[in-house]
Design a protein around this motif. Structure first.
Motif, PDB file in Angstrom:
ATOM      1  N   GLY A 158     -17.257 -49.525  -1.928  1.00 36.97           N
ATOM      2  CA  GLY A 158     -16.067 -48.740  -2.192  1.00 36.97           C
ATOM      3  C   GLY A 158     -16.354 -47.268  -2.442  1.00 36.97           C
ATOM      4  N   TYR A 159     -15.296 -46.560  -2.831  1.00 37.25           N
ATOM      5  CA  TYR A 159     -15.368 -45.118  -3.042  1.00 37.25           C
ATOM      6  C   TYR A 159     -15.539 -44.798  -4.524  1.00 37.25           C
ATOM      7  N   HIS A 160     -16.231 -43.710  -4.789  1.00 33.77           N
ATOM      8  CA  HIS A 160     -16.534 -43.308  -6.164  1.00 33.77           C
ATOM      9  C   HIS A 160     -16.158 -41.832  -6.322  1.00 33.77           C
ATOM     10  N   VAL A 161     -15.699 -41.491  -7.507  1.00 32.78           N
ATOM     11  CA  VAL A 161     -15.170 -40.142  -7.734  1.00 32.78           C
ATOM     12  C   VAL A 161     -15.789 -39.524  -8.987  1.00 32.78           C
ATOM     13  N   GLY A 162     -16.125 -38.240  -8.883  1.00 35.69           N
ATOM     14  CA  GLY A 162     -16.464 -37.438 -10.047  1.00 35.69           C
ATOM     15  C   GLY A 162     -15.470 -36.293 -10.117  1.00 35.69           C
ATOM     16  N   VAL A 163     -14.808 -36.140 -11.255  1.00 35.44           N
ATOM     17  CA  VAL A 163     -13.779 -35.107 -11.363  1.00 35.44           C
ATOM     18  C   VAL A 163     -14.006 -34.320 -12.658  1.00 35.44           C
ATOM     19  N   VAL A 164     -13.839 -33.029 -12.583  1.00 36.69           N
ATOM     20  CA  VAL A 164     -13.999 -32.203 -13.774  1.00 36.69           C
ATOM     21  C   VAL A 164     -12.941 -32.593 -14.799  1.00 36.69           C
ATOM     22  N   ASP A 165     -13.368 -32.767 -16.026  1.00 34.85           N
ATOM     23  CA  ASP A 165     -12.470 -33.181 -17.095  1.00 34.85           C
ATOM     24  C   ASP A 165     -11.724 -31.954 -17.610  1.00 34.85           C
ATOM     25  N   GLY A 166     -10.684 -31.599 -16.908  1.00 32.15           N
ATOM     26  CA  GLY A 166      -9.902 -30.405 -17.245  1.00 32.15           C
ATOM     27  C   GLY A 166      -9.203 -29.907 -15.998  1.00 32.15           C
ATOM     28  N   LEU A 167      -8.433 -28.851 -16.163  1.00 38.47           N
ATOM     29  CA  LEU A 167      -7.647 -28.325 -15.049  1.00 38.47           C
ATOM     30  C   LEU A 167      -8.092 -26.914 -14.697  1.00 38.47           C
ATOM     31  N   PHE A 168      -7.931 -26.558 -13.433  1.00 39.84           N
ATOM     32  CA  PHE A 168      -8.232 -25.214 -12.963  1.00 39.84           C
ATOM     33  C   PHE A 168      -6.941 -24.558 -12.491  1.00 39.84           C
ATOM     34  N   ASP A 169      -6.691 -23.351 -12.950  1.00 38.31           N
ATOM     35  CA  ASP A 169      -5.595 -22.573 -12.384  1.00 38.31           C
ATOM     36  C   ASP A 169      -6.124 -21.958 -11.088  1.00 38.31           C
ATOM     37  N   VAL A 170      -5.657 -22.478  -9.964  1.00 41.77           N
ATOM     38  CA  VAL A 170      -6.208 -22.075  -8.663  1.00 41.77           C
ATOM     39  C   VAL A 170      -5.366 -20.993  -7.993  1.00 41.77           C
ATOM     40  N   THR A 171      -4.404 -20.451  -8.716  1.00 41.85           N
ATOM     41  CA  THR A 171      -3.466 -19.502  -8.111  1.00 41.85           C
ATOM     42  C   THR A 171      -4.180 -18.341  -7.417  1.00 41.85           C
ATOM     43  N   ALA A 172      -5.215 -17.832  -8.036  1.00 35.73           N
ATOM     44  CA  ALA A 172      -5.875 -16.630  -7.505  1.00 35.73           C
ATOM     45  C   ALA A 172      -6.948 -16.948  -6.471  1.00 35.73           C
ATOM     46  N   TYR A 173      -7.145 -18.216  -6.174  1.00 39.49           N
ATOM     47  CA  TYR A 173      -8.249 -18.591  -5.282  1.00 39.49           C
ATOM     48  C   TYR A 173      -7.734 -19.124  -3.951  1.00 39.49           C
TER      49      TYR A 173
ATOM     50  N   ASP B 249      -9.473 -25.142   2.442  1.00 37.18           N
ATOM     51  CA  ASP B 249      -8.417 -24.133   2.336  1.00 37.18           C
ATOM     52  C   ASP B 249      -7.475 -24.508   1.196  1.00 37.18           C
ATOM     53  N   ILE B 250      -7.430 -23.709   0.145  1.00 33.65           N
ATOM     54  CA  ILE B 250      -6.547 -24.004  -0.991  1.00 33.65           C
ATOM     55  C   ILE B 250      -5.528 -22.889  -1.192  1.00 33.65           C
ATOM     56  N   SER B 251      -5.303 -22.102  -0.132  1.00 31.24           N
ATOM     57  CA  SER B 251      -4.388 -20.965  -0.263  1.00 31.24           C
ATOM     58  C   SER B 251      -2.947 -21.402  -0.494  1.00 31.24           C
ATOM     59  N   GLY B 252      -2.628 -22.657  -0.209  1.00 30.84           N
ATOM     60  CA  GLY B 252      -1.260 -23.125  -0.411  1.00 30.84           C
ATOM     61  C   GLY B 252      -0.947 -23.515  -1.848  1.00 30.84           C
ATOM     62  N   PHE B 253      -1.980 -23.551  -2.682  1.00 32.64           N
ATOM     63  CA  PHE B 253      -1.777 -24.017  -4.057  1.00 32.64           C
ATOM     64  C   PHE B 253      -1.513 -22.866  -5.024  1.00 32.64           C
ATOM     65  N   SER B 254      -0.795 -23.195  -6.084  1.00 33.50           N
ATOM     66  CA  SER B 254      -0.693 -22.302  -7.239  1.00 33.50           C
ATOM     67  C   SER B 254      -0.609 -23.197  -8.472  1.00 33.50           C
ATOM     68  N   GLY B 255      -1.031 -22.671  -9.584  1.00 36.65           N
ATOM     69  CA  GLY B 255      -0.975 -23.456 -10.807  1.00 36.65           C
ATOM     70  C   GLY B 255      -2.188 -24.345 -11.003  1.00 36.65           C
ATOM     71  N   SER B 256      -2.040 -25.340 -11.869  1.00 33.88           N
ATOM     72  CA  SER B 256      -3.178 -26.139 -12.320  1.00 33.88           C
ATOM     73  C   SER B 256      -3.440 -27.340 -11.424  1.00 33.88           C
ATOM     74  N   MET B 257      -4.693 -27.547 -11.099  1.00 31.39           N
ATOM     75  CA  MET B 257      -5.107 -28.684 -10.269  1.00 31.39           C
ATOM     76  C   MET B 257      -6.388 -29.282 -10.859  1.00 31.39           C
ATOM     77  N   LYS B 258      -6.644 -30.538 -10.482  1.00 30.20           N
ATOM     78  CA  LYS B 258      -7.934 -31.152 -10.771  1.00 30.20           C
ATOM     79  C   LYS B 258      -8.859 -30.941  -9.577  1.00 30.20           C
ATOM     80  N   ILE B 259     -10.150 -30.852  -9.855  1.00 25.27           N
ATOM     81  CA  ILE B 259     -11.138 -30.640  -8.793  1.00 25.27           C
ATOM     82  C   ILE B 259     -12.261 -31.662  -8.964  1.00 25.27           C
ATOM     83  N   GLY B 260     -12.695 -32.213  -7.847  1.00 23.78           N
ATOM     84  CA  GLY B 260     -13.775 -33.182  -7.945  1.00 23.78           C
ATOM     85  C   GLY B 260     -14.437 -33.471  -6.621  1.00 23.78           C
ATOM     86  N   VAL B 261     -15.336 -34.454  -6.664  1.00 24.80           N
ATOM     87  CA  VAL B 261     -16.113 -34.830  -5.484  1.00 24.80           C
ATOM     88  C   VAL B 261     -16.084 -36.352  -5.365  1.00 24.80           C
ATOM     89  N   GLY B 262     -16.358 -36.823  -4.157  1.00 19.87           N
ATOM     90  CA  GLY B 262     -16.372 -38.263  -3.966  1.00 19.87           C
ATOM     91  C   GLY B 262     -17.456 -38.689  -3.006  1.00 19.87           C
TER      92      GLY B 262
END
Lengths: 149, 231
Positions: B139-154, B202-215
């Motif tokens: 199966g699939y496994h996930v690692g995600v940062v424990d917190g949120l990133f404001d990605v508006t400027a990125y 490409d994350i130019s469509g996002f604004s506000g808080s998101m979770k970020i991780g890897v799988g």
């Protein structure tokens, strides 16, 4: 799995205007039309250049429009679908963790999608597609009810 | 890029002379920029908007007396707590173009300043120069940062990573802030492993808080030397 159509800018569409190509993907399972058509899908082995020159290699799935508006449309779609499933008496879960026991051959609605339990799921354990549930349709659910009568 | 400025052969009127070098620095809007070499620090002669509304252009005039083929100028952009620098060697009367971006590192070498949630049997090991994620079975496994990133400027999520198996099983992704259990199937944006090992999303469509991780999938290994947001 869903068939979408890509235009020359890798934008997703639900119908082909004659210039698009079909792509099979499970990336948009359970997503509404507004959400899907607000996205870009770059298949594996291909690349897309953004207007600022940044080049993205597939497979990439990312919003091509303001995500907030897409997410809002999707949330409304899921609420509508969940209400439809609830009207049919199907128990609902907000996420892929069981808040109750589910016997095999029962049904669960999760975020507007319908799943059939193929292996019993104890309370507080994970609901995993392919392992203890499979996606199904309302039609299949209604057929199952008829068979049980 | 058009500046409302005309080169003057005499060098008068505050504009550059034909013998001056022009340094054009493109930076995210809201930035301040300096160009420094030794004890000399210059501020822009002129600012102008770039075609991309999220960027500005700063113009510096470098006189011949400051030409130097051995010691580069350091161009530095600053916005709040963000900073970015780049060296540029200026040794003749031509135009030099520099673009500066801000990066927010999630993984840099063998360090990550964040706590991570490891889901579905994902493991994480910090080495001297990399952070290694490995699945622990089917199966699939996930690692995600424990917190949120404001990605508006990125505009980009970038990773430099090597994969033990390149088979579309490993990925970098963003999730909605309200997704309780991130999985491969409930991402808001995702880019899968490819042969280059340099993944850009490409994350130019996002604004506000998101979770970020890897799988990753099965017992495959993803070795990250960097993972960062970039403007």
């Amino acid at each position: 799995m869903k068939t979408i159509f890509l235009d020359s800018d890798f934008r997703c569409h639900l119908t082909d205007d004659g210039s698009m190509r079909p792509v099979e993907t499970d990336a948009f399972d359970g997503k509404c039309a507004t959400f899907i058509e607000g996205y870009r899908f770059v298949p594996a082995g291909e690349s897309w250049a953004r207007a600022d020159g940044a080049v993205f290699h597939g497979q990439m799935v990312a919003p091509a429009e303001n995500y907030e508006a897409l997410a809002k449309a999707q949330t409304q779609y899921e609420a509508d679908e969940a209400a439809r499933l609830a009207d049919l008496g199907i128990p609902q879960e907000k996420d892929f963790t069981a808040t109750r026991n589910y016997p095999s051959e029962s049904f669960i609605g999760i975020r507007g999608e319908l799943y059939e339990v193929i292996r019993s799921i104890p309370q507080y354990t994970s609901i995993i597609t392919g392992q203890n549930v499979i996606k199904t349709t309302v039609e299949h659910y209604l057929d199952t009810l008829k068979e049980g009568e | 890029m058009i500046f409302d400025m005309t080169r003057s052969s005499s060098g008068g009127g505050g504009g550059p002379s034909a013998s001056d070098a022009i340094l054009i620095v493109t930076v995210p809007t809201g930035s301040t920029v300096t160009a420094t070499k030794g004890s000399v620090t210059l501020t822009p002669t002129l600012w102008t908007a770039a075609a991309d509304a999220s960027l500005d252009c700063a113009l510096f005039v470098i006189p011949p007396a400051q030409f130097d083929s051995t010691t580069p100028w350091t161009v530095t952009a600053t916005r709040g707590t963000e900073t970015a620098s780049y060296p540029v060697t200026i040794d003749s009367n031509k135009q030099y173009d520099v673009e500066l971006y801000y990066k927010l590192y999630i993984i840099s070498g063998g360090t990550t300043p964040y706590n991570w949630k490891l889901l579905s049997g994902m493991t994480m090991t910090k080495n001297a120069s990399s952070v290694v994620f490995k699945g622990s079975g089917s199966g699939y496994h996930v690692g995600v940062v424990d917190g949120l990133f404001d990605v508006t400027a990125y505009k980009l999520l970038i990773a430099d990573v090597t994969f033990s198996v390149v088979d579309n099983g490993a990925y970098n992704a963003l999730w909605d802030a309200n997704v309780a259990t991130p999985t491969k199937d409930n991402t808001s944006a995702i880019v899968y492993a490819n042969n280059s090992g340099h993944l850009e999303l490409d994350i130019s469509g996002f604004s506000g808080s998101m979770k970020i991780g890897v799988g990753t999938v099965y017992t495959n290994v993803s070795t990250y030397t960097s993972l960062y947001l970039m403007t």
